[in-house]
Design an enzyme around this catalytic site. Structure first.
Site, PDB file in Angstrom:
ATOM      1  N   ASP A 125      22.994  63.109  29.326  1.00  0.00           N
ATOM      2  CA  ASP A 125      22.829  61.668  29.539  1.00  0.00           C
ATOM      3  C   ASP A 125      21.926  61.132  28.448  1.00  0.00           C
ATOM      4  O   ASP A 125      20.862  61.701  28.205  1.00  0.00           O
ATOM      5  CB  ASP A 125      22.202  61.405  30.933  1.00  0.00           C
ATOM      6  CG  ASP A 125      22.467  60.006  31.425  1.00  0.00           C
ATOM      7  OD1 ASP A 125      22.153  59.053  30.683  1.00  0.00           O
ATOM      8  OD2 ASP A 125      22.990  59.849  32.531  1.00  0.00           O
ATOM      9  N   ASN A 126      22.345  60.060  27.778  1.00  0.00           N
ATOM     10  CA  ASN A 126      21.473  59.496  26.739  1.00  0.00           C
ATOM     11  C   ASN A 126      20.636  58.334  27.269  1.00  0.00           C
ATOM     12  O   ASN A 126      20.008  57.617  26.499  1.00  0.00           O
ATOM     13  CB  ASN A 126      22.271  59.076  25.496  1.00  0.00           C
ATOM     14  CG  ASN A 126      23.208  57.921  25.780  1.00  0.00           C
ATOM     15  OD1 ASN A 126      23.394  57.533  26.932  1.00  0.00           O
ATOM     16  ND2 ASN A 126      23.807  57.373  24.737  1.00  0.00           N
ATOM     17  N   SER A 162      38.602  54.526  39.394  1.00  0.00           N
ATOM     18  CA  SER A 162      38.228  53.348  40.179  1.00  0.00           C
ATOM     19  C   SER A 162      39.440  52.729  40.847  1.00  0.00           C
ATOM     20  O   SER A 162      40.559  52.781  40.310  1.00  0.00           O
ATOM     21  CB  SER A 162      37.609  52.330  39.222  1.00  0.00           C
ATOM     22  OG  SER A 162      37.547  51.080  39.833  1.00  0.00           O
ATOM     23  N   TYR A 217      37.508  47.130  31.130  1.00  0.00           N
ATOM     24  CA  TYR A 217      36.893  48.227  31.893  1.00  0.00           C
ATOM     25  C   TYR A 217      37.976  48.945  32.708  1.00  0.00           C
ATOM     26  O   TYR A 217      38.105  50.169  32.664  1.00  0.00           O
ATOM     27  CB  TYR A 217      35.802  47.665  32.817  1.00  0.00           C
ATOM     28  CG  TYR A 217      35.409  48.636  33.914  1.00  0.00           C
ATOM     29  CD1 TYR A 217      34.554  49.684  33.652  1.00  0.00           C
ATOM     30  CD2 TYR A 217      35.944  48.510  35.204  1.00  0.00           C
ATOM     31  CE1 TYR A 217      34.219  50.599  34.646  1.00  0.00           C
ATOM     32  CE2 TYR A 217      35.620  49.416  36.202  1.00  0.00           C
ATOM     33  CZ  TYR A 217      34.761  50.454  35.922  1.00  0.00           C
ATOM     34  OH  TYR A 217      34.457  51.354  36.910  1.00  0.00           O
ATOM     35  N   LYS A 242      39.807  52.905  32.523  1.00  0.00           N
ATOM     36  CA  LYS A 242      39.981  53.866  33.630  1.00  0.00           C
ATOM     37  C   LYS A 242      41.437  54.328  33.684  1.00  0.00           C
ATOM     38  O   LYS A 242      41.728  55.515  33.868  1.00  0.00           O
ATOM     39  CB  LYS A 242      39.559  53.250  34.962  1.00  0.00           C
ATOM     40  CG  LYS A 242      38.071  52.970  35.063  1.00  0.00           C
ATOM     41  CD  LYS A 242      37.235  54.237  35.048  1.00  0.00           C
ATOM     42  CE  LYS A 242      35.755  54.000  34.997  1.00  0.00           C
ATOM     43  NZ  LYS A 242      34.953  55.189  34.705  1.00  0.00           N
ATOM     44  N   ASN A 252      27.312  43.018  41.394  1.00  0.00           N
ATOM     45  CA  ASN A 252      27.913  43.529  42.633  1.00  0.00           C
ATOM     46  C   ASN A 252      27.186  42.951  43.843  1.00  0.00           C
ATOM     47  O   ASN A 252      26.008  42.624  43.788  1.00  0.00           O
ATOM     48  CB  ASN A 252      27.843  45.062  42.679  1.00  0.00           C
ATOM     49  CG  ASN A 252      28.758  45.683  41.650  1.00  0.00           C
ATOM     50  OD1 ASN A 252      28.308  46.413  40.780  1.00  0.00           O
ATOM     51  ND2 ASN A 252      30.035  45.379  41.720  1.00  0.00           N
ATOM     52  N   ARG A 303      35.484  33.561  42.467  1.00  0.00           N
ATOM     53  CA  ARG A 303      35.202  34.176  41.166  1.00  0.00           C
ATOM     54  C   ARG A 303      36.536  34.557  40.537  1.00  0.00           C
ATOM     55  O   ARG A 303      37.373  35.190  41.202  1.00  0.00           O
ATOM     56  CB  ARG A 303      34.336  35.427  41.381  1.00  0.00           C
ATOM     57  CG  ARG A 303      33.997  36.181  40.126  1.00  0.00           C
ATOM     58  CD  ARG A 303      32.946  37.255  40.374  1.00  0.00           C
ATOM     59  NE  ARG A 303      33.429  38.360  41.191  1.00  0.00           N
ATOM     60  CZ  ARG A 303      32.710  39.436  41.506  1.00  0.00           C
ATOM     61  NH1 ARG A 303      31.460  39.540  41.086  1.00  0.00           N
ATOM     62  NH2 ARG A 303      33.219  40.403  42.248  1.00  0.00           N
ATOM     63  N   ASP A 339      38.983  37.898  41.099  1.00  0.00           N
ATOM     64  CA  ASP A 339      38.678  38.634  42.333  1.00  0.00           C
ATOM     65  C   ASP A 339      39.955  38.986  43.108  1.00  0.00           C
ATOM     66  O   ASP A 339      40.872  38.182  43.205  1.00  0.00           O
ATOM     67  CB  ASP A 339      37.753  37.801  43.241  1.00  0.00           C
ATOM     68  CG  ASP A 339      36.333  38.333  43.263  1.00  0.00           C
ATOM     69  OD1 ASP A 339      36.130  39.489  42.836  1.00  0.00           O
ATOM     70  OD2 ASP A 339      35.436  37.596  43.697  1.00  0.00           O
TER      71      ASP A 339
HETATM   72  N1  UDP Z   1      30.593  38.652  45.877  1.00  0.00           N
HETATM   73  C1  UDP Z   1      30.059  37.419  46.251  1.00  0.00           C
HETATM   74  N2  UDP Z   1      28.915  37.006  45.645  1.00  0.00           N
HETATM   75  C2  UDP Z   1      28.276  37.736  44.698  1.00  0.00           C
HETATM   76  C3  UDP Z   1      28.819  38.994  44.325  1.00  0.00           C
HETATM   77  C4  UDP Z   1      29.984  39.421  44.942  1.00  0.00           C
HETATM   78  O1  UDP Z   1      30.603  36.728  47.095  1.00  0.00           O
HETATM   79  O2  UDP Z   1      27.255  37.278  44.155  1.00  0.00           O
HETATM   80  C5  UDP Z   1      31.834  39.104  46.507  1.00  0.00           C
HETATM   81  C6  UDP Z   1      32.973  39.285  45.524  1.00  0.00           C
HETATM   82  O3  UDP Z   1      33.670  38.054  45.381  1.00  0.00           O
HETATM   83  C7  UDP Z   1      33.805  40.353  46.211  1.00  0.00           C
HETATM   84  C8  UDP Z   1      32.787  41.190  46.958  1.00  0.00           C
HETATM   85  O4  UDP Z   1      31.609  40.389  47.038  1.00  0.00           O
HETATM   86  O5  UDP Z   1      34.649  39.757  47.160  1.00  0.00           O
HETATM   87  C9  UDP Z   1      32.449  42.478  46.238  1.00  0.00           C
HETATM   88  O6  UDP Z   1      32.121  42.163  44.906  1.00  0.00           O
HETATM   89  P1  UDP Z   1      31.620  43.284  43.895  1.00  0.00           P
HETATM   90  O7  UDP Z   1      31.419  42.637  42.568  1.00  0.00           O
HETATM   91  O8  UDP Z   1      30.469  44.005  44.503  1.00  0.00           O
HETATM   92  O9  UDP Z   1      32.822  44.328  43.850  1.00  0.00           O
HETATM   93  P2  UDP Z   1      34.320  44.178  43.274  1.00  0.00           P
HETATM   94  O10 UDP Z   1      34.730  42.740  43.393  1.00  0.00           O
HETATM   95  O11 UDP Z   1      34.266  44.638  41.868  1.00  0.00           O
HETATM   96  O12 UDP Z   1      35.124  45.065  44.138  1.00  0.00           O
END
Ligand code: UDP
Length: 335
Positions: free
Chosen positions: A32-33, A126, A151, A155, A196, A289, A292
């Site tokens: 691990d760096n 993932s 990203y 994967k 997240n 977002r 999503d």
């Molecule tokens: N989420 C949210 N507000 C935040 C961050 C995440 O409502 O500030 C929601 C996002 O829209 C998703 C869920 O939480 O429905 C999980 O998001 P995360 O980024 O953790 O994981 P991923 O979407 O990559 O599975």
């Protein structure tokens, strides 16, 4: 004693896996760096296991340095490859960084493995590779969709590289890892600004943020917020150890989903955090977002039947450990 190389072993999932490897009797060797984690996780591992862990500060894309580790250590029973960049957002802004590092490091690793008769690799994949699934829960044969980000594309590419290589491989498709070891001595030390959900909940609870913005409540789900499958990082770590034991007996190519099989909405997650920790967090409803996925959760039948692995820890436990980690981080930051 079976020696296992763990790239990214000082990272979030890597550090938890190193602990579980030691508990099972394997000898992990970390590369691990520390480019997106902290030495604190190495110290934390050592405190938990009660002994030193061998660690090389090496960049996995550096072929010469990687060769030196393989030469020095002799044969590894297997490799668990975590070292990769993991910010979806950053990958959109700087795709080359992601291709160079995430694909480049696997390329170098596979070359070293081939040259040193190391056959077995467990790879961090993932559930992003499924994109927006047509049928739920998703199983390993569900179609892999065009990735939403570079990203995700790295994967997909890495999974393909493993299939095209002569090695034995297990690709573990993680759902949403959360929580920390119960000691709060190891956790997510990455310098990325959290995007997240769970770190955003804990940062709000501790006062680093004013509130959580829920990204949309007009989805086609029971409460209108998106659904994910949140898996405790310690359960996830254990799936790597079982995968290693499995591949030593079952050469070939394998792919497993690693989740709980339970769909949890954003509101469910916030409510569970509040209940588990007896603390209120502010939130408000914001815009969706972009990119999503509305809902995704895992079909875990295959991992259960092949590895005898099943998630053990509850969402409450994961939320308690996530909160303990946030509090510990604050103490560390102040000291
Ligand atoms: N989420 C949210 N507000 C935040 C961050 C995440 O409502 O500030 C929601 C996002 O829209 C998703 C869920 O939480 O429905 C999980 O998001 P995360 O980024 O953790 O994981 P991923 O979407 O990559 O599975």
């Amino acid at each position: 004693m079976k020696k296992i190389l763990v790239t990214g072993g000082a990272g979030y999932i890597g550090s938890h896996t190193v602990v579980e490897l030691v508990k099972t009797g394997y000898t992990p060797i970390i590369i691990d760096n520390l480019c997106n984690t902290s030495k604190q996780n190495i110290n934390g591992i050592e405190k938990i296991i009660g002994k030193k862990v061998k660690w090389y500060n090496v960049n996995c894309t550096d072929k010469i340095a990687m060769e030196k580790v393989f030469l020095k250590e002799g044969r590894f029973e297997g490799v668990i490859h975590f070292a990769a960049y993991k910010s979806v957002e950053e990958s959109v802004q700087n795709p080359k960084k992601y291709y160079d590092n995430n694909v480049g490091s696997l390329e170098v690793l596979l070359q070293c493995m081939q040259g040193h008769k190391t056959q077995n690799i467990i790879f961090s994949s993932s559930c992003t590779i499924y994109g927006m699934p047509d049928i739920l829960p998703v199983n390993e044969n569900s179609p892999s969709k065009t990735a939403e980000s570079p990203y995700g594309e790295t994967k997909q590419l890495c999974e393909k590289m493993l299939l095209d290589n002569t090695c034995n491989s297990v690709a573990l498709r993680y759902f949403n890892p959360i929580g920390s070891h119960k000691s709060a001595l190891i956790g997510d030390c990455s310098s990325d600004k959290p995007s997240n959900l769970v770190p955003i909940i804990t940062e709000t609870a501790i006062g680093k943020r004013e509130k959580i913005i829920i990204f949309g409540n007009d989805y086609n789900t029971p409460d209108g917020t998106c659904i994910r499958d949140y898996i405790h990082v310690v359960d996830l770590a254990k799936s790597h150890v079982l995968s290693m034991s499995f591949i030593l007996k079952n050469p070939g190519k394998h792919t497993f989903n690693v989740g709980t099989g339970i769909g949890i909405s954003v509101l469910d997650a916030i409510n569970t955090f509040e209940k588990a920790n007896k603390i209120k967090v502010n939130y408000s409803i914001g815009q969706r977002r972009s990119g999503d996925i509305e809902k995704i959760y895992a079909n875990c039948n295959l991992v259960k039947s092949e590895l005898a692995w099943e998630a053990q820890k509850s969402l409450e436990e994961a939320m308690r450990s996530a909160w303990n980690w946030e509090k510990r981080k604050e103490i560390n930051e102040k000291s």
